[in-house]
Scaffold this active site. Sequence first.
Site, PDB file in Angstrom:
ATOM      1  CB  SER A 142      -3.026  -0.444 -10.388  1.00  0.00           C
ATOM      2  OG  SER A 142      -3.955  -1.309 -11.010  1.00  0.00           O
ATOM      3  CE1 TYR A 165      -0.577  -4.339  -8.687  1.00  0.00           C
ATOM      4  CE2 TYR A 165      -2.900  -4.136  -9.228  1.00  0.00           C
ATOM      5  CZ  TYR A 165      -1.577  -3.873  -9.523  1.00  0.00           C
ATOM      6  OH  TYR A 165      -1.253  -3.140 -10.649  1.00  0.00           O
TER       7      TYR A 165
END
Length: 253
Positions: A142, A165
């Site tokens: 990401s 994350y």
Amino acid sequence: MKKQREVIAITGGCGRIGSALAEDLLKNGYKVLLGDINKAKLVKIKKKLNSQNVEIFIGDLTIKKNIDKFLSFGQKKFKKIDSAVCCSYPSSKGWGSKFEDLKENFLKEDLNKQLGATIIFCQRIMRYFSKIKKGNLILISSVQGIQPPKFEHYRNLKINSPIEYSAIKSGIISVTKYLSKYYKNKNIRVNCVSPGGIVDKQPNLFIKRYKKSCNSKGLLNGQDISKLILFLLSDKSKYITGQNLVIDDGWSL
């Protein structure tokens, strides 16, 4: 013609990226092995794809024995696996908590299932690729694996970008580079794709804020990411390895 016979294994086949990729692969003449824990959704996706060139495997692919069964199933059905794309995105019940509210048990679960299980999947697929002396592995990270969230986008909203994350996704990039060098001269490529935000029922205010940080579209969809993965699966990228390719409409600039 050779590429039309290639078999691509995808974990997280029910996800926005995995399902979009399966559709594009079939359109481009590939055979597809889709794995996911969500039986109802996976069966629905197979029905929608409506192709003899797709097979589904239902199981928890964060567990080593299930990963081995998944790969064996693909070999049995298609006689081989040429490439793998790891799109799995399992999450605990505590996923999305603010940093101050983060619970240790949920943190351990998410680190293990998202990062730890990815490493184990890599171990199992690399074992197979080493045996057949070729392979192509693509991981999904990401933009938040390369820089922190834009916290102003989340202000006064009930959504949050978890610290774990960012930790997991930066770890995926490191795993990509490690494996690429570890399997040097083995005819195996390893790359990583880092998407920006993907449409997923976010609040309108977040969507507007996010778009202001981008160059044109803003939030992307699975099909946008799929096109880049198709490139990495093709011979057009045959000398690209160990790289993290960012696709975020300028969000990280």
